[in-house]
Design a protein around this motif. Structure first.
Motif, short mmCIF file in Angstrom:
data_model
loop_
_atom_site.label_atom_id
_atom_site.label_comp_id
_atom_site.label_asym_id
_atom_site.label_seq_id
_atom_site.Cartn_x
_atom_site.Cartn_y
_atom_site.Cartn_z
N UNK A 1 1.01 -1.13 -0.01
CA UNK A 1 -0.06 0.02 0.01
C UNK A 1 0.80 1.21 -0.11
N UNK A 2 2.12 1.08 0.66
CA UNK A 2 2.91 2.35 0.71
C UNK A 2 3.40 2.73 -0.86
N UNK A 3 3.48 1.97 -1.87
CA UNK A 3 3.78 2.09 -3.24
C UNK A 3 2.51 2.82 -3.86
N UNK A 4 1.47 2.42 -3.46
CA UNK A 4 0.10 2.75 -4.13
C UNK A 4 -0.62 3.78 -3.77
N UNK A 5 -0.63 4.06 -2.46
CA UNK A 5 -1.37 4.93 -1.74
C UNK A 5 -0.61 6.40 -1.31
N UNK A 6 0.45 6.54 -2.09
CA UNK A 6 1.08 7.88 -1.67
C UNK A 6 0.15 9.07 -2.34
N UNK A 7 0.54 10.21 -2.19
CA UNK A 7 -0.03 11.29 -2.37
C UNK A 7 -0.87 11.37 -3.89
N UNK A 8 -0.11 10.99 -4.92
CA UNK A 8 -0.71 10.96 -6.07
C UNK A 8 -1.48 9.66 -6.47
N UNK A 9 -1.40 8.68 -5.74
CA UNK A 9 -1.98 7.36 -5.78
C UNK A 9 -3.58 7.75 -4.96
N UNK A 10 -3.49 8.42 -3.84
CA UNK A 10 -4.62 8.73 -3.16
C UNK A 10 -5.62 9.57 -4.14
N UNK A 11 -5.03 10.53 -4.96
CA UNK A 11 -5.93 11.37 -5.84
C UNK A 11 -6.22 10.54 -7.01
N UNK A 12 -5.50 9.70 -7.38
CA UNK A 12 -6.20 8.65 -8.29
C UNK A 12 -7.39 8.04 -7.91
N UNK A 13 -7.35 7.58 -6.70
CA UNK A 13 -8.20 6.63 -6.33
C UNK A 13 -9.64 7.73 -5.98
N UNK A 14 -9.34 8.86 -5.38
CA UNK A 14 -10.40 10.01 -5.23
C UNK A 14 -11.08 10.19 -6.47
N UNK A 15 -10.43 10.12 -7.59
CA UNK A 15 -11.10 10.37 -9.21
C UNK A 15 -12.04 9.29 -9.28
N UNK A 52 -0.92 0.23 -12.15
CA UNK A 52 -0.08 0.90 -12.90
C UNK A 52 0.75 1.81 -12.20
N UNK A 53 0.23 2.43 -11.37
CA UNK A 53 0.86 3.59 -10.41
C UNK A 53 1.81 3.02 -9.29
N UNK A 54 1.39 1.69 -8.79
CA UNK A 54 2.16 1.15 -8.03
C UNK A 54 3.56 0.59 -8.67
N UNK A 55 3.24 -0.10 -9.82
CA UNK A 55 4.56 -0.64 -10.62
C UNK A 55 5.18 0.54 -11.09
N UNK A 56 4.86 1.72 -11.50
CA UNK A 56 5.92 2.91 -11.86
C UNK A 56 6.45 3.44 -10.65
N UNK A 57 6.02 3.35 -9.49
CA UNK A 57 6.67 3.58 -8.20
C UNK A 57 7.86 2.78 -7.95
N UNK A 58 7.55 1.66 -7.97
CA UNK A 58 8.55 0.63 -7.68
C UNK A 58 9.70 0.57 -8.89
N UNK A 60 10.67 3.04 -10.48
CA UNK A 60 11.54 4.32 -10.25
C UNK A 60 12.42 4.15 -9.14
N UNK A 61 11.82 3.15 -8.01
CA UNK A 61 12.73 3.02 -6.78
C UNK A 61 14.00 2.31 -6.98
N UNK A 62 13.45 1.22 -7.74
CA UNK A 62 14.58 0.28 -8.25
C UNK A 62 15.64 0.88 -8.89
N UNK A 63 15.19 1.75 -9.99
CA UNK A 63 16.08 2.42 -10.97
C UNK A 63 16.93 3.37 -9.94
N UNK A 64 16.43 4.28 -8.84
CA UNK A 64 17.42 4.78 -7.97
C UNK A 64 18.25 4.08 -7.52
#
Length: 152
Positions: A1-15, A52-58, A60-64
């Motif tokens: 949930x940490x990777x999916x419900x960050x601020x942009x993820x919460x906004x996505x869910x709200x939409x 998709x949002x969660x995978x993108x976050x993961x 980005x984290x792996x690349x970093x």
């Protein structure tokens, strides 16, 4: 949930929740099948977008995390890997040469005469000599002595 419900993820869910509320308000004007189809479609789209949002976050984290080494460290790692080429199997003169012969040849190169180590130049000379021996025709094994004219 940490990777999916960050601020942009919460906004996505709200939409998607807003869209779902709109469909629920229109429920009285829809057939039950249409209502179930629309809610299922929105729920599936929300699930896919959140994934998709969660995978993108993961990613980005792996690349970093992967790029934490400096350029010099990456270069030395590359050189070390290139030096290790042939470490699993010794380099062979041909694909048909048995492993034991290649290992024996390596031991001969490594063992030095009279305690002196083989220099790089001496190793290059030895490699060139072996290539010449391999490419030149073998000495003939005539039983009869050579003709007098062919000696010259």
């Amino acid at each position: 949930t940490r990777w999916s419900l960050d601020p942009p993820g919460r906004e996505l869910v709200r939409g998607y929740q807003r869209s779902l509320r709109d469909v629920m308000r229109q429920k009285s004007r829809m057939t039950e099948t249409m209502y179930l189809a629309r809610t299922a479609t929105l729920a599936g789209a929300a699930r896919a977008a959140l994934h998709r949002h969660r995978q993108r976050n993961i990613d980005l984290h792996r690349m970093h995390r992967r790029d934490t080494r400096s350029e010099a460290a990456r270069e030395t790692e590359k050189l070390r890997r290139l030096r290790m080429k042939g470490a699993v199997q010794p380099p062979r003169l041909s694909i048909f040469e048995p492993m034991i012969f290649a290992l024996t040849r390596l031991d001969q190169l490594a063992s030095a005469r009279y305690g002196a180590k083989n220099s790089r130049v001496l190793q290059q000379v030895d490699v060139a000599r072996r290539k010449l021996l391999r490419d030149l025709p073998a000495k003939s094994t005539r039983v009869a002595p050579p003709h007098a004219c062919s000696r010259r």
